[in-house]
Design a protein around this motif. Structure first.
Motif, PDB file in Angstrom:
ATOM      1  N   PRO A  86       0.806  -1.224   0.000  1.00 30.68           N
ATOM      2  CA  PRO A  86       0.000   0.000   0.000  1.00 30.68           C
ATOM      3  C   PRO A  86       0.845   1.284   0.000  1.00 30.68           C
ATOM      4  CG  PRO A  86      -0.889  -1.535   1.593  1.00 30.68           C
ATOM      5  CD  PRO A  86       0.395  -2.103   1.094  1.00 30.68           C
ATOM      6  N   VAL A  87       1.963   1.280   0.707  1.00 31.69           N
ATOM      7  CA  VAL A  87       2.846   2.451   0.705  1.00 31.69           C
ATOM      8  C   VAL A  87       3.419   2.658  -0.690  1.00 31.69           C
ATOM      9  CG1 VAL A  87       4.991   3.398   1.646  1.00 31.69           C
ATOM     10  CG2 VAL A  87       3.408   2.211   3.150  1.00 31.69           C
ATOM     11  N   LEU A  88       3.783   1.589  -1.342  1.00 27.84           N
ATOM     12  CA  LEU A  88       4.326   1.663  -2.693  1.00 27.84           C
ATOM     13  C   LEU A  88       3.267   2.168  -3.687  1.00 27.84           C
ATOM     14  CD1 LEU A  88       6.930   1.065  -4.229  1.00 27.84           C
ATOM     15  CD2 LEU A  88       6.077  -1.237  -4.614  1.00 27.84           C
ATOM     16  N   ILE A  89       2.039   1.689  -3.576  1.00 28.34           N
ATOM     17  CA  ILE A  89       0.962   2.116  -4.480  1.00 28.34           C
ATOM     18  C   ILE A  89       0.638   3.595  -4.287  1.00 28.34           C
ATOM     19  CG2 ILE A  89      -1.507   1.836  -4.980  1.00 28.34           C
ATOM     20  CD1 ILE A  89      -1.097  -1.169  -4.539  1.00 28.34           C
ATOM     21  N   VAL A  90       0.514   4.033  -3.045  1.00 28.80           N
ATOM     22  CA  VAL A  90       0.245   5.451  -2.779  1.00 28.80           C
ATOM     23  C   VAL A  90       1.399   6.313  -3.283  1.00 28.80           C
ATOM     24  CG1 VAL A  90      -0.070   7.157  -0.941  1.00 28.80           C
ATOM     25  CG2 VAL A  90      -1.327   5.015  -0.863  1.00 28.80           C
ATOM     26  N   GLY A  91       2.620   5.849  -3.093  1.00 26.06           N
ATOM     27  CA  GLY A  91       3.780   6.585  -3.587  1.00 26.06           C
ATOM     28  C   GLY A  91       3.762   6.752  -5.093  1.00 26.06           C
ATOM     29  N   ILE A  92       3.400   5.701  -5.808  1.00 26.31           N
ATOM     30  CA  ILE A  92       3.323   5.778  -7.264  1.00 26.31           C
ATOM     31  C   ILE A  92       2.202   6.721  -7.699  1.00 26.31           C
ATOM     32  CG2 ILE A  92       2.753   4.438  -9.343  1.00 26.31           C
ATOM     33  CD1 ILE A  92       4.274   2.094  -8.044  1.00 26.31           C
ATOM     34  N   LEU A  93       1.050   6.641  -7.015  1.00 28.04           N
ATOM     35  CA  LEU A  93      -0.083   7.503  -7.361  1.00 28.04           C
ATOM     36  C   LEU A  93       0.188   8.978  -7.082  1.00 28.04           C
ATOM     37  CD1 LEU A  93      -3.113   5.343  -6.189  1.00 28.04           C
ATOM     38  CD2 LEU A  93      -2.361   5.811  -8.528  1.00 28.04           C
ATOM     39  N   VAL A  94       1.062   9.280  -6.141  1.00 31.72           N
ATOM     40  CA  VAL A  94       1.416  10.670  -5.853  1.00 31.72           C
ATOM     41  C   VAL A  94       2.577  11.118  -6.748  1.00 31.72           C
ATOM     42  CG1 VAL A  94       2.269  12.233  -4.061  1.00 31.72           C
ATOM     43  CG2 VAL A  94       0.559  10.524  -3.495  1.00 31.72           C
ATOM     44  N   PHE A  95       3.494  10.226  -7.056  1.00 26.20           N
ATOM     45  CA  PHE A  95       4.669  10.549  -7.853  1.00 26.20           C
ATOM     46  C   PHE A  95       4.319  10.897  -9.304  1.00 26.20           C
ATOM     47  CE2 PHE A  95       7.832   8.966 -10.898  1.00 26.20           C
ATOM     48  CZ  PHE A  95       8.928   9.723 -10.548  1.00 26.20           C
ATOM     49  N   LEU A  96       3.453  10.099  -9.928  1.00 29.85           N
ATOM     50  CA  LEU A  96       3.186  10.251 -11.356  1.00 29.85           C
ATOM     51  C   LEU A  96       2.635  11.622 -11.751  1.00 29.85           C
ATOM     52  CD1 LEU A  96       1.950   6.704 -12.386  1.00 29.85           C
ATOM     53  CD2 LEU A  96       4.092   7.828 -12.961  1.00 29.85           C
ATOM     54  N   PRO A  97       1.583  12.149 -11.094  1.00 31.96           N
ATOM     55  CA  PRO A  97       1.119  13.479 -11.504  1.00 31.96           C
ATOM     56  C   PRO A  97       2.142  14.580 -11.223  1.00 31.96           C
ATOM     57  CG  PRO A  97      -0.358  12.561  -9.851  1.00 31.96           C
ATOM     58  CD  PRO A  97       0.704  11.561 -10.106  1.00 31.96           C
ATOM     59  N   GLY A  98       2.887  14.446 -10.135  1.00 35.56           N
ATOM     60  CA  GLY A  98       3.915  15.432  -9.837  1.00 35.56           C
ATOM     61  C   GLY A  98       4.993  15.459 -10.901  1.00 35.56           C
ATOM     62  N   PHE A  99       5.452  14.282 -11.310  1.00 32.47           N
ATOM     63  CA  PHE A  99       6.461  14.187 -12.357  1.00 32.47           C
ATOM     64  C   PHE A  99       5.938  14.741 -13.678  1.00 32.47           C
ATOM     65  CE2 PHE A  99       8.301  11.800 -15.921  1.00 32.47           C
ATOM     66  CZ  PHE A  99       9.627  12.171 -15.776  1.00 32.47           C
ATOM     67  N   TYR A 100       4.683  14.410 -14.021  1.00 30.34           N
ATOM     68  CA  TYR A 100       4.090  14.850 -15.278  1.00 30.34           C
ATOM     69  C   TYR A 100       3.981  16.378 -15.337  1.00 30.34           C
ATOM     70  CZ  TYR A 100       0.570  15.434 -18.930  1.00 30.34           C
ATOM     71  OH  TYR A 100      -0.103  15.838 -20.044  1.00 30.34           O
TER      72      TYR A 100
END
Length: 125
Positions: A86-100
């Protein structure tokens, strides 16, 4: 009978259009320097709040992805996959829009074709 010609753009008959001769001093050349100054890059408003939000998302997402990977590998603690995923999934969901959004802001700042600051979301109150 010949149909009258009209100016397509204005819808004016050609018989009512007035023409004048060009001056004899006009060589037909366009001075590039004066035209470049006219078409300078317009000062666009840079959305600093949107860039700050994207930076925060990128950093928090990066932190959560790293922590999730370390938890999954067992380097931080032996919690197993039930808490690491769950920590990994939330991290990916927060990382992607920020990077984009940071990528859009970077390319708009560099002046790449097809990118502008208007593509970023507004963070107005």
């Amino acid at each position: 009978m010949v149909p009258s010609r009209t100016n397509v753009a204005a819808g004016i008959p050609s018989s009512k259009v007035k023409y004048s001769k060009l001056s004899s001093t006009d060589s037909g050349h366009i001075h590039l320097r004066t035209h470049i100054l006219k078409f300078k890059r317009s000062s666009t408003k840079i959305p600093y709040k949107a860039i700050a939000c994207a930076t925060a998302q990128f950093l928090i997402g990066t932190f959560l992805v790293i922590v999730g990977c370390l938890l999954l590998a067992g380097h931080i603690s032996k919690v197993g996959a039930n808490r690491a995923v769950p920590v990994l999934i939330v991290g990916i969901l927060v990382f992607l829009p920020g990077f984009y959004h940071l990528l859009i802001a970077y390319r708009a700042h560099r002046g790449c074709q097809g990118y502008s600051f208007s593509d970023l979301p507004t963070c107005d109150d």
